[in-house]
Design a protein around this motif. Sequence first.
Motif, PDB file in Angstrom:
ATOM      1  N   ALA A   1      64.662 -28.977   4.792  1.00 45.64           N
ATOM      2  CA  ALA A   1      63.627 -28.575   4.944  1.00 45.64           C
ATOM      3  C   ALA A   1      62.982 -28.135   3.728  1.00 45.64           C
ATOM      4  O   ALA A   1      61.688 -27.565   3.386  1.00 45.64           O
ATOM      5  N   PHE A   2      63.771 -28.041   2.600  1.00 43.72           N
ATOM      6  CA  PHE A   2      63.278 -27.525   1.359  1.00 43.72           C
ATOM      7  C   PHE A   2      63.054 -28.528   0.247  1.00 43.72           C
ATOM      8  O   PHE A   2      62.782 -28.172  -0.930  1.00 43.72           O
ATOM      9  N   VAL A   3      63.120 -29.845   0.706  1.00 39.04           N
ATOM     10  CA  VAL A   3      62.773 -30.931  -0.397  1.00 39.04           C
ATOM     11  C   VAL A   3      61.496 -31.680   0.336  1.00 39.04           C
ATOM     12  O   VAL A   3      61.622 -32.087   1.462  1.00 39.04           O
ATOM     13  N   ASP A   4      60.519 -31.644  -0.428  1.00 33.87           N
ATOM     14  CA  ASP A   4      59.142 -32.306   0.013  1.00 33.87           C
ATOM     15  C   ASP A   4      58.564 -32.854  -1.207  1.00 33.87           C
ATOM     16  O   ASP A   4      58.212 -32.318  -2.064  1.00 33.87           O
TER      17      ASP A   4
ATOM     18  N   LEU B 166      47.299 -24.020  -0.195  1.00 34.99           N
ATOM     19  CA  LEU B 166      46.142 -24.016   0.327  1.00 34.99           C
ATOM     20  C   LEU B 166      45.734 -25.268   0.831  1.00 34.99           C
ATOM     21  O   LEU B 166      45.302 -25.412   2.029  1.00 34.99           O
ATOM     22  N   ILE B 167      46.062 -26.425   0.114  1.00 33.64           N
ATOM     23  CA  ILE B 167      46.120 -27.828   0.871  1.00 33.64           C
ATOM     24  C   ILE B 167      46.831 -27.919   1.924  1.00 33.64           C
ATOM     25  O   ILE B 167      46.129 -28.299   2.915  1.00 33.64           O
ATOM     26  N   GLY B 168      47.853 -27.442   2.072  1.00 38.75           N
ATOM     27  CA  GLY B 168      48.774 -27.549   3.386  1.00 38.75           C
ATOM     28  C   GLY B 168      47.949 -26.769   4.458  1.00 38.75           C
ATOM     29  O   GLY B 168      48.057 -27.475   5.652  1.00 38.75           O
ATOM     30  N   LEU B 169      47.749 -25.705   4.017  1.00 35.26           N
ATOM     31  CA  LEU B 169      47.256 -24.762   5.216  1.00 35.26           C
ATOM     32  C   LEU B 169      45.724 -25.433   5.811  1.00 35.26           C
ATOM     33  O   LEU B 169      45.583 -25.486   7.067  1.00 35.26           O
ATOM     34  N   VAL B 170      44.932 -25.714   4.901  1.00 37.97           N
ATOM     35  CA  VAL B 170      43.725 -26.603   5.418  1.00 37.97           C
ATOM     36  C   VAL B 170      43.977 -27.748   6.326  1.00 37.97           C
ATOM     37  O   VAL B 170      43.145 -28.001   7.179  1.00 37.97           O
TER      38      VAL B 170
ATOM     39  N   THR C 233      53.395 -28.734  15.959  1.00 38.43           N
ATOM     40  CA  THR C 233      53.803 -29.279  14.412  1.00 38.43           C
ATOM     41  C   THR C 233      53.074 -27.968  13.701  1.00 38.43           C
ATOM     42  O   THR C 233      53.256 -28.252  12.643  1.00 38.43           O
ATOM     43  N   ILE C 234      52.659 -26.979  14.161  1.00 38.07           N
ATOM     44  CA  ILE C 234      52.289 -25.946  13.473  1.00 38.07           C
ATOM     45  C   ILE C 234      53.215 -25.420  12.505  1.00 38.07           C
ATOM     46  O   ILE C 234      52.933 -25.219  11.346  1.00 38.07           O
ATOM     47  N   GLY C 235      54.587 -25.028  13.117  1.00 35.88           N
ATOM     48  CA  GLY C 235      55.577 -24.561  12.470  1.00 35.88           C
ATOM     49  C   GLY C 235      56.074 -25.198  11.269  1.00 35.88           C
ATOM     50  O   GLY C 235      55.901 -24.908  10.041  1.00 35.88           O
ATOM     51  N   PRO C 236      56.346 -26.649  11.345  1.00 33.43           N
ATOM     52  CA  PRO C 236      56.848 -27.553  10.418  1.00 33.43           C
ATOM     53  C   PRO C 236      55.680 -27.553   9.264  1.00 33.43           C
ATOM     54  O   PRO C 236      56.062 -27.553   8.133  1.00 33.43           O
ATOM     55  N   SER C 237      54.466 -27.617   9.735  1.00 33.17           N
ATOM     56  CA  SER C 237      53.337 -27.865   8.686  1.00 33.17           C
ATOM     57  C   SER C 237      53.196 -26.526   7.843  1.00 33.17           C
ATOM     58  O   SER C 237      53.158 -26.900   6.721  1.00 33.17           O
ATOM     59  N   MET C 238      53.273 -25.626   8.380  1.00 28.01           N
ATOM     60  CA  MET C 238      53.060 -24.299   7.523  1.00 28.01           C
ATOM     61  C   MET C 238      54.305 -23.987   6.612  1.00 28.01           C
ATOM     62  O   MET C 238      54.471 -23.721   5.599  1.00 28.01           O
ATOM     63  N   ALA C 239      55.546 -24.248   7.141  1.00 28.27           N
ATOM     64  CA  ALA C 239      56.765 -24.428   6.438  1.00 28.27           C
ATOM     65  C   ALA C 239      56.720 -25.333   5.131  1.00 28.27           C
ATOM     66  O   ALA C 239      56.838 -25.064   3.959  1.00 28.27           O
ATOM     67  N   ILE C 240      56.014 -26.445   5.072  1.00 31.93           N
ATOM     68  CA  ILE C 240      55.667 -27.608   4.321  1.00 31.93           C
ATOM     69  C   ILE C 240      54.602 -26.778   3.201  1.00 31.93           C
ATOM     70  O   ILE C 240      54.865 -26.961   1.951  1.00 31.93           O
ATOM     71  N   ALA C 241      53.793 -26.283   3.905  1.00 35.61           N
ATOM     72  CA  ALA C 241      52.825 -25.378   3.048  1.00 35.61           C
ATOM     73  C   ALA C 241      53.371 -24.319   2.119  1.00 35.61           C
ATOM     74  O   ALA C 241      52.849 -24.478   1.034  1.00 35.61           O
ATOM     75  N   LEU C 242      54.307 -23.741   2.711  1.00 40.45           N
ATOM     76  CA  LEU C 242      54.765 -22.588   1.864  1.00 40.45           C
ATOM     77  C   LEU C 242      55.718 -23.044   0.744  1.00 40.45           C
ATOM     78  O   LEU C 242      56.022 -22.352  -0.214  1.00 40.45           O
ATOM     79  N   LEU C 243      56.227 -24.466   1.005  1.00 45.75           N
ATOM     80  CA  LEU C 243      56.960 -24.760   0.032  1.00 45.75           C
ATOM     81  C   LEU C 243      56.410 -24.983  -1.374  1.00 45.75           C
ATOM     82  O   LEU C 243      57.368 -24.669  -2.310  1.00 45.75           O
ATOM     83  N   THR C 244      55.250 -25.194  -1.628  1.00 42.77           N
ATOM     84  CA  THR C 244      54.823 -25.215  -3.118  1.00 42.77           C
ATOM     85  C   THR C 244      54.870 -23.808  -3.703  1.00 42.77           C
ATOM     86  O   THR C 244      55.078 -23.543  -4.943  1.00 42.77           O
ATOM     87  N   THR C 245      54.397 -22.824  -2.736  1.00 46.39           N
ATOM     88  CA  THR C 245      54.393 -21.404  -3.362  1.00 46.39           C
ATOM     89  C   THR C 245      55.850 -21.122  -3.800  1.00 46.39           C
ATOM     90  O   THR C 245      56.253 -20.435  -4.613  1.00 46.39           O
ATOM     91  N   PHE C 246      56.952 -21.741  -3.014  1.00 43.52           N
ATOM     92  CA  PHE C 246      58.345 -21.205  -3.174  1.00 43.52           C
ATOM     93  C   PHE C 246      58.619 -21.959  -4.521  1.00 43.52           C
ATOM     94  O   PHE C 246      59.155 -21.319  -5.438  1.00 43.52           O
TER      95      PHE C 246
ATOM     96  N   MET D 268      62.475 -20.257   9.077  1.00 44.66           N
ATOM     97  CA  MET D 268      62.027 -19.762  10.488  1.00 44.66           C
ATOM     98  C   MET D 268      60.725 -20.710  10.944  1.00 44.66           C
ATOM     99  O   MET D 268      60.816 -21.245  12.135  1.00 44.66           O
ATOM    100  N   LEU D 269      60.003 -21.105  10.199  1.00 43.28           N
ATOM    101  CA  LEU D 269      58.627 -22.213  10.689  1.00 43.28           C
ATOM    102  C   LEU D 269      59.372 -23.422  10.911  1.00 43.28           C
ATOM    103  O   LEU D 269      58.859 -24.522  11.539  1.00 43.28           O
TER     104      LEU D 269
END
Lengths: 269, 269, 269, 269, 269
Positions: free
Chosen positions: A42-45, A176-180, A191-204, B182-183
């Motif tokens: 989940a941490f590689v995208d 922001l791209i991922g959230l939009v 799909t909300i959870g996984p999508s948000m997870a990917i969106a947060l990855l760039t901040t990470f 979690m997500l």
Amino acid sequence: MADEEIRVAPIRRTLDHATILGLLGAFALIVVAIYLGGSFGAFVDLPAILIVFGGTITATMICFSLGEVRGTVTVIGKTLFQSIREPSHAAVHVMQLASMARRHGILSLQDVLDTLRFEPFLQKGVSMVVDGIPGDEVESILRRDVVARAQRHMRAASVLRRASELAPAMGLIGTLIGLVQMLSNLEDPSTIGPSMAIALLTTFYGAVLANVVLVPLATKLERNSSLEELVNTIYVLGVASIGRQENPRRLEMLVNSIMPPANRIRFFD
Amino acid sequence: MADEEIRVAPIRRTLDHATILGLLGAFALIVVAIYLGGSFGAFVDLPAILIVFGGTITATMICFSLGEVRGTVTVIGKTLFQSIREPSHAAVHVMQLASMARRHGILSLQDVLDTLRFEPFLQKGVSMVVDGIPGDEVESILRRDVVARAQRHMRAASVLRRASELAPAMGLIGTLIGLVQMLSNLEDPSTIGPSMAIALLTTFYGAVLANVVLVPLATKLERNSSLEELVNTIYVLGVASIGRQENPRRLEMLVNSIMPPANRIRFFD
Amino acid sequence: MADEEIRVAPIRRTLDHATILGLLGAFALIVVAIYLGGSFGAFVDLPAILIVFGGTITATMICFSLGEVRGTVTVIGKTLFQSIREPSHAAVHVMQLASMARRHGILSLQDVLDTLRFEPFLQKGVSMVVDGIPGDEVESILRRDVVARAQRHMRAASVLRRASELAPAMGLIGTLIGLVQMLSNLEDPSTIGPSMAIALLTTFYGAVLANVVLVPLATKLERNSSLEELVNTIYVLGVASIGRQENPRRLEMLVNSIMPPANRIRFFD
Amino acid sequence: MADEEIRVAPIRRTLDHATILGLLGAFALIVVAIYLGGSFGAFVDLPAILIVFGGTITATMICFSLGEVRGTVTVIGKTLFQSIREPSHAAVHVMQLASMARRHGILSLQDVLDTLRFEPFLQKGVSMVVDGIPGDEVESILRRDVVARAQRHMRAASVLRRASELAPAMGLIGTLIGLVQMLSNLEDPSTIGPSMAIALLTTFYGAVLANVVLVPLATKLERNSSLEELVNTIYVLGVASIGRQENPRRLEMLVNSIMPPANRIRFFD
Amino acid sequence: MADEEIRVAPIRRTLDHATILGLLGAFALIVVAIYLGGSFGAFVDLPAILIVFGGTITATMICFSLGEVRGTVTVIGKTLFQSIREPSHAAVHVMQLASMARRHGILSLQDVLDTLRFEPFLQKGVSMVVDGIPGDEVESILRRDVVARAQRHMRAASVLRRASELAPAMGLIGTLIGLVQMLSNLEDPSTIGPSMAIALLTTFYGAVLANVVLVPLATKLERNSSLEELVNTIYVLGVASIGRQENPRRLEMLVNSIMPPANRIRFFD
């Protein structure tokens, strides 16, 4: 005594353990924390990596020239894999060379040139003196070198600082791209959870890149640069003094005058 | 009168109550706030501790050398457990020693050397003078010591400052890891709450580490360092004056000239 | 004319309306906003008050010494309840005293000493001059006082600044504690709202404490300190000039030379 | 030629288009964005306005004195409605006055005094010279005025800067009040949306107040203040030179020496 | 040899690859990241563009004058499409012109004037010298030009910096408008997602505008400005030296004295 002196302090450049241990340790901690929580996948995208790393590099490129960005990579390589000599060790070494030259003549330094191969700046200076170039000229050439090197390091450090400011911004842009995208397509709630997870990855990625890599390397670079400038200035003083055939006691005074108080040496008792 | 003078101001180093009370108080408040809200267990999580504390230490290590990080720990120990003497007390004490030496001779200081054991810097200076080392030489040796000590403290303070900037960043990185995990696994909604709680723990640890420990200690260190430099400079002036067998009235003028106005002393009326 | 002069400018210290009105107004606005939205009770929570106020005080204590924190409270009291005199009023007053002393002799100032009781610094100076202490000595004693007072204020302002940085951090720490506790116990969804409300309270307290109290008081303190230094320096110049029995016209020139251009006075036409 | 010179550059103060257009444009954009999204009513809330605008004003009042806050409002009025003259225009104008006085005598300036009514500072200086006050005295009086004016502007700019830091904090405080109130009363889910909307309004007001009004006005004020100081210094130099009946060529040299290189003038060819 | 010299270094202005590649690359990465996630349409919203771009421009206009904002656009155009010459190339070129003038007379430079058309500043200087204007006068005119140009660049960089601070604020304001509108109309839950997506768009635009465009361009501008100042100062020194018919060896010394050590040249061996 000359041989003995050289035996006393053979120059050996060691790896900078703090930098390498720190980097390995920090990344190991992050990997362990991820493994403890479960899936590593989940941490590689790829798109996230593209936007953070690519975005930081391209935005940094706009700020500077291609040459400066390339020069920074070279400088980082040297910062990572070489530790700077202790100023007092460098001073003692220079004193040893100076007293050897005093006793056995400048040409005797020819024999030890090879043992200086891990300290190319000192080696270059000594070989110039052995070749008979006058001390004052050697000093002015080497001093110019010292300043140019310090300027190169400062430029590299400012590239790293700027990149460390841009990396979290790129992470935010990616999130922001991922959230939009996620918010525009809320039809399937699963799909909300996984999508948000990917969106947060760039901040990470941005936070790790900035705080574990770029800021620490910039700080280390600034610290090492001023230390290296001190060591090289000691070499310049020493080589010039040898070239001018001065008394080594005078050299000791000169060297101590530019040393921080805690590092001053006493070569002659 | 000499004995009486020594009796007047026996040196005793006390604990720095503000630092210890502050640290204990702040942590007690946090513990109380947690207990009032319920379970304490929810606030202890090994991976979270690992990533915040380990990450802050490793990233700080990249910025500096191993020696500097180790030196910072030593310096913190001294900051926590020793309070600096009041400059005016130190000045009066030095005046007492000076007038004792003036009346009964420098060798009489031999008898009080032992009462100075809690102020090793002053003890070292006085014993050098008693051993007959000339005042000017004692002064130049001790001054070097004062500067070296101040540099060591400033280096430690900058390590703490850097660590206080990295700790919240490590907290953020840990929280992002927790959120992504979690997500990615939203199947069982009942686990969302506890998972987010654990994710937030690293931000909590980072905020406490930075704001309750690192920033305050760095501030205290900078404050204490300049105070200690003042006290030690007073000792240097005093010991050198004794060594040169000058009139204590001249010493009083010298000492007052480096004192902040509120702390000036009047030893002779 | 001497009596008339004193009648012209009787010294009266007034309350600093801006500070008091500002503080009362800001808190009134917050209270009104809370009442308009409903229950006031939701905004009072003892543990939240403990962690934010207690935490800010304890963390500030670590940064400084107990004496400095206590001194800050004293200084704030004076900042709140006393307004600084206008530099030009102070200058005119000093000119009046100087011309009275010029005409009727220094001892005539004895009669007006009592009217200066709200300006103790000036009173102290005048009574020293009346007691016959030479002008130069009075000047050096009072100048030391002025500098010591300014240093005390600057120290208090830096305590307030540091506290204003720690208060929001303590608010964040309290909110994180509340969030972790709420998220660990999601069984009863009806408690989520009130729990989050309480968690947010600490952030609210921290923001109010920093932005309505600490930052404004620190700014005011810095502003007042430099103003008070100016007023007191005018008093020093005046008292010393009276003590040296100089021509008041010379004093007017001296005073105007340290005044900002907008505040210069013309006492003699 | 004198009349012609005056005809060449009649002084006319114009509105500062950038400030007015910028403010109108920014607010128009915000209003349009709100209308495009629907109801305008959702963006007006009296308690929100109270807490942000009132809170910013009261907290700023604590930082400064009532007089300084009032002075800032006056200064903003002038910043908004008057544009500063171009330094080179002011210089040419001063040269015209100087050569007119050179040819027809200082008293001839009496006739043009009225045309200077939009530049009161210059008018005051010229009328002092016409009244026969010596050039050096005019210069020292006017210079004092220039410095006092610059200090007043800098004080106003620092009031605006501080207010621009407090406005978003007041917005945050208002939003926290709203959130706590909403979270304490979650019984009717249909009110959550509108309550959060109102809570966010204060953050919106704070962001607009700081970024569209206070920060830009502070920047403009600092920029205009240094420009006005330059223009007024040109006037001072010119009026003093006229009063001293110097050769206008010397004045041109003086004026050019304080001009930025791009604005230097060539009045005599 | 003169012709040969000119052949050696024909001046050709190249595009600044780092700026263009960086900008194109960064935007390409963002576009790719958007396409990988799906619909591109969700990222274009006219009101959002209006509020962020329009708001940043209007708020920046309040801070400065219309002329300064317009001047910034012109300066950005030059920064984007022209790369600065290497200082050492410029120095060698100037040395070539100087030795050509030395051998064949100043008038021989007439023939090469046309080859300098891509370096208008140098061309202007050389043609002034060819026209017989004395070297010292040429130097003072050109130096004024160099300073004025640097001031213009610094002003443009400060406009960009201020705009880069306002852009994210405008993004936040737009997002708050969107959120308030969405929260006021929660009747149809299916519109929540898309409404929030549009609300976040302004934050996205603000972050991209600030971090990919404004901050990097401001940094590049500051960097290029100091480089261009160095190159132009080399031209000034060279042209003035040619005009004064000095020995080119003296010019080489002069030029090297203002060069950073790494860029010094050796024209004569």
